[in-house]
Scaffold this motif. Structure first.
Motif, mmCIF file in Angstrom:
data_model
loop_
_atom_site.group_PDB
_atom_site.id
_atom_site.type_symbol
_atom_site.label_atom_id
_atom_site.label_comp_id
_atom_site.label_asym_id
_atom_site.label_seq_id
_atom_site.Cartn_x
_atom_site.Cartn_y
_atom_site.Cartn_z
ATOM 1 N N TYR A 264 0.769 -1.029 0.194
ATOM 2 C CA TYR A 264 -0.222 0.226 0.453
ATOM 3 C C TYR A 264 1.055 1.659 -0.116
ATOM 4 O O TYR A 264 0.241 2.063 -0.683
ATOM 5 N N ALA A 265 1.765 0.738 1.051
ATOM 6 C CA ALA A 265 3.019 2.156 1.052
ATOM 7 C C ALA A 265 3.108 2.957 -0.771
ATOM 8 O O ALA A 265 3.606 3.629 -1.344
ATOM 9 N N VAL A 266 3.489 1.258 -1.240
ATOM 10 C CA VAL A 266 4.612 1.764 -2.559
ATOM 11 C C VAL A 266 3.471 2.288 -3.641
ATOM 12 O O VAL A 266 3.555 2.926 -4.461
ATOM 13 N N TRP A 267 2.279 1.654 -3.352
ATOM 14 C CA TRP A 267 1.768 1.970 -4.359
ATOM 15 C C TRP A 267 0.628 3.938 -4.460
ATOM 16 O O TRP A 267 0.633 4.426 -5.037
ATOM 17 N N THR A 268 0.334 4.139 -2.986
ATOM 18 C CA THR A 268 0.298 5.217 -2.740
ATOM 19 C C THR A 268 1.702 6.641 -2.710
ATOM 20 O O THR A 268 1.238 7.356 -3.788
ATOM 21 N N LEU B 294 10.323 11.219 -0.664
ATOM 22 C CA LEU B 294 9.409 9.993 -0.787
ATOM 23 C C LEU B 294 9.487 8.795 -1.464
ATOM 24 O O LEU B 294 9.315 7.626 -1.659
ATOM 25 N N ILE B 295 10.715 9.886 -2.594
ATOM 26 C CA ILE B 295 10.876 8.104 -4.082
ATOM 27 C C ILE B 295 11.810 7.767 -2.742
ATOM 28 O O ILE B 295 12.017 5.915 -3.320
ATOM 29 N N ALA B 296 12.816 8.100 -2.003
ATOM 30 C CA ALA B 296 14.309 7.497 -1.289
ATOM 31 C C ALA B 296 13.148 6.914 -0.341
ATOM 32 O O ALA B 296 13.571 4.919 -0.368
ATOM 33 N N LYS C 195 10.964 -0.995 -0.879
ATOM 34 C CA LYS C 195 11.282 -2.366 -1.500
ATOM 35 C C LYS C 195 12.730 -2.786 -1.216
ATOM 36 O O LYS C 195 12.612 -4.177 -1.004
ATOM 37 N N VAL C 196 13.754 -2.228 -0.682
ATOM 38 C CA VAL C 196 14.428 -3.212 -0.649
ATOM 39 C C VAL C 196 14.782 -3.671 0.406
ATOM 40 O O VAL C 196 15.178 -4.903 0.631
#
Length: 108
Positions: free
Chosen positions: A62-66, A96-98, A104-105
């Motif tokens: 959810y965090a990556v999607w948003t 936010l990108i970081a 993901k990492v």
């Protein structure tokens, strides 16, 4: 594979935000066509999120999607809707990108 599905779902989130922006700028029947696009891209985006969360952690997904949706929408806002690209706006989008990359990492 599910990370790819999640990324595509995030891109469809950007698409439904784009449709909302175009609907706001439109008049008469064209506005309703943009709303149809909004509903279609919303359904696709949510469906892909649901599919991705069947194997990926819910919180991370959810965090990556948003995050993809937020970053993408800001970029579309700057380039398409001529919103300001101030230093602080770009700085916080970069953080936010970081954070998305970091999630993901550390996710298995």
């Amino acid at each position: 594979m599910n990370w790819i599905i999640l990324i595509i779902g995030g891109l469809f989130e950007v698409a439904f935000a784009y449709c909302l922006g175009k609907a706001k700028e439109s008049a008469t029947y064209e506005m309703y066509l943009w709303y149809v696009g909004f509903v279609a891209t919303l359904i696709i985006s949510m469906s892909l999120l649901i599919k991705a969360t069947q194997t990926l952690p819910l919180g991370t997904s959810y965090a990556v999607w948003t995050g993809i949706g937020a970053v993408g929408t800001v970029i579309v806002g700057i380039f398409v809707f001529k919103e300001p690209a101030t230093f602080w706006r770009l700085f916080f989008i970069s953080t936010l990108i970081a954070s998305i990359v970091g999630l993901k990492v550390v996710s298995h």
